[in-house]
Design a protein around this motif. Sequence first.
Motif, PDB file in Angstrom:
ATOM      1  N   GLY A   7       0.774  -1.233   0.000  1.00 55.67           N
ATOM      2  CA  GLY A   7       0.000   0.000   0.000  1.00 55.67           C
ATOM      3  C   GLY A   7       0.801   1.276   0.000  1.00 55.67           C
ATOM      4  N   HIS A   8       2.107   1.180  -0.047  1.00 53.51           N
ATOM      5  CA  HIS A   8       2.934   2.384  -0.006  1.00 53.51           C
ATOM      6  C   HIS A   8       3.314   2.806  -1.418  1.00 53.51           C
ATOM      7  N   THR A   9       2.314   3.024  -2.271  1.00 58.76           N
ATOM      8  CA  THR A   9       2.545   3.436  -3.644  1.00 58.76           C
ATOM      9  C   THR A   9       1.644   4.618  -3.965  1.00 58.76           C
ATOM     10  N   PRO A  10       2.014   5.418  -4.959  1.00 63.11           N
ATOM     11  CA  PRO A  10       1.135   6.525  -5.352  1.00 63.11           C
ATOM     12  C   PRO A  10      -0.254   6.055  -5.782  1.00 63.11           C
ATOM     13  N   ALA A  11      -0.324   4.911  -6.455  1.00 65.38           N
ATOM     14  CA  ALA A  11      -1.626   4.391  -6.890  1.00 65.38           C
ATOM     15  C   ALA A  11      -2.513   4.067  -5.686  1.00 65.38           C
ATOM     16  N   ALA A  12      -1.945   3.438  -4.672  1.00 62.70           N
ATOM     17  CA  ALA A  12      -2.715   3.075  -3.483  1.00 62.70           C
ATOM     18  C   ALA A  12      -3.158   4.319  -2.715  1.00 62.70           C
ATOM     19  N   TRP A  13      -2.250   5.257  -2.522  1.00 62.33           N
ATOM     20  CA  TRP A  13      -2.597   6.475  -1.788  1.00 62.33           C
ATOM     21  C   TRP A  13      -3.684   7.267  -2.507  1.00 62.33           C
ATOM     22  N   THR A  14      -3.572   7.374  -3.819  1.00 57.61           N
ATOM     23  CA  THR A  14      -4.570   8.126  -4.581  1.00 57.61           C
ATOM     24  C   THR A  14      -5.923   7.435  -4.526  1.00 57.61           C
ATOM     25  N   GLY A  15      -5.942   6.125  -4.720  1.00 58.65           N
ATOM     26  CA  GLY A  15      -7.206   5.388  -4.676  1.00 58.65           C
ATOM     27  C   GLY A  15      -7.885   5.482  -3.320  1.00 58.65           C
ATOM     28  N   VAL A  16      -7.115   5.350  -2.266  1.00 65.75           N
ATOM     29  CA  VAL A  16      -7.682   5.416  -0.919  1.00 65.75           C
ATOM     30  C   VAL A  16      -8.182   6.822  -0.597  1.00 65.75           C
ATOM     31  N   GLY A  49     -11.618   3.160  -7.369  1.00 67.42           N
ATOM     32  CA  GLY A  49     -11.090   1.859  -7.771  1.00 67.42           C
ATOM     33  C   GLY A  49     -10.536   1.884  -9.181  1.00 67.42           C
ATOM     34  N   VAL A  50     -11.244   2.543 -10.072  1.00 64.71           N
ATOM     35  CA  VAL A  50     -10.799   2.635 -11.467  1.00 64.71           C
ATOM     36  C   VAL A  50      -9.497   3.438 -11.557  1.00 64.71           C
ATOM     37  N   VAL A  51      -9.436   4.550 -10.860  1.00 64.00           N
ATOM     38  CA  VAL A  51      -8.231   5.390 -10.890  1.00 64.00           C
ATOM     39  C   VAL A  51      -7.039   4.647 -10.284  1.00 64.00           C
ATOM     40  N   GLY A  52      -7.250   3.979  -9.163  1.00 62.00           N
ATOM     41  CA  GLY A  52      -6.166   3.231  -8.525  1.00 62.00           C
ATOM     42  C   GLY A  52      -5.636   2.130  -9.420  1.00 62.00           C
ATOM     43  N   LYS A  53      -6.536   1.393 -10.066  1.00 60.75           N
ATOM     44  CA  LYS A  53      -6.112   0.317 -10.967  1.00 60.75           C
ATOM     45  C   LYS A  53      -5.405   0.880 -12.194  1.00 60.75           C
ATOM     46  N   GLY A  59       2.218   1.871 -13.981  1.00 60.96           N
ATOM     47  CA  GLY A  59       3.537   1.749 -13.380  1.00 60.96           C
ATOM     48  C   GLY A  59       3.713   2.441 -12.054  1.00 60.96           C
ATOM     49  N   MET A  60       2.644   2.981 -11.498  1.00 63.19           N
ATOM     50  CA  MET A  60       2.756   3.680 -10.223  1.00 63.19           C
ATOM     51  C   MET A  60       2.352   2.807  -9.045  1.00 63.19           C
ATOM     52  N   GLY A  61       2.134   1.529  -9.308  1.00 69.45           N
ATOM     53  CA  GLY A  61       1.766   0.596  -8.258  1.00 69.45           C
ATOM     54  C   GLY A  61       2.989  -0.159  -7.761  1.00 69.45           C
ATOM     55  N   ARG A  62       2.750  -1.288  -7.132  1.00 74.13           N
ATOM     56  CA  ARG A  62       3.833  -2.101  -6.587  1.00 74.13           C
ATOM     57  C   ARG A  62       4.623  -2.750  -7.714  1.00 74.13           C
ATOM     58  N   GLN A  63       5.923  -2.618  -7.675  1.00 65.00           N
ATOM     59  CA  GLN A  63       6.804  -3.208  -8.678  1.00 65.00           C
ATOM     60  C   GLN A  63       7.216  -4.601  -8.224  1.00 65.00           C
TER      61      GLN A  63
END
Length: 86
Positions: A7-16, A49-53, A59-63
């Motif tokens: 959960g420490h990714t820009p995608a996760a933070w933005t979605g939450v 959910g759509v934005v996070g996915k 490429g902003m999620g977990r690598q």
Amino acid sequence: MSAAAHGHTPAAWTGVTIAFIGFTVSGVAMIIPNVLLVWAGLAIVVVAGVVGKAMSMAGMGRQPSTNFAPAAPAVAAEERTPVAAA
């Protein structure tokens, strides 16, 4: 647990963050009897959910981890040898 970066990714933070805003809008709309605003808040949650996915796929999620070797391929059923019971 922190090594997994759960959960420490820009995608996760933005979605939450977007989902939190949506739940807040829906919660306030339930106090103020406004059905349309409740549905608008729930639509914001779906957008989160759509934005996070989408961000994760961009490429902003977990690598993938470089600390572990890839898993070995599974052995086919015909390559296995039976073991006799003792």
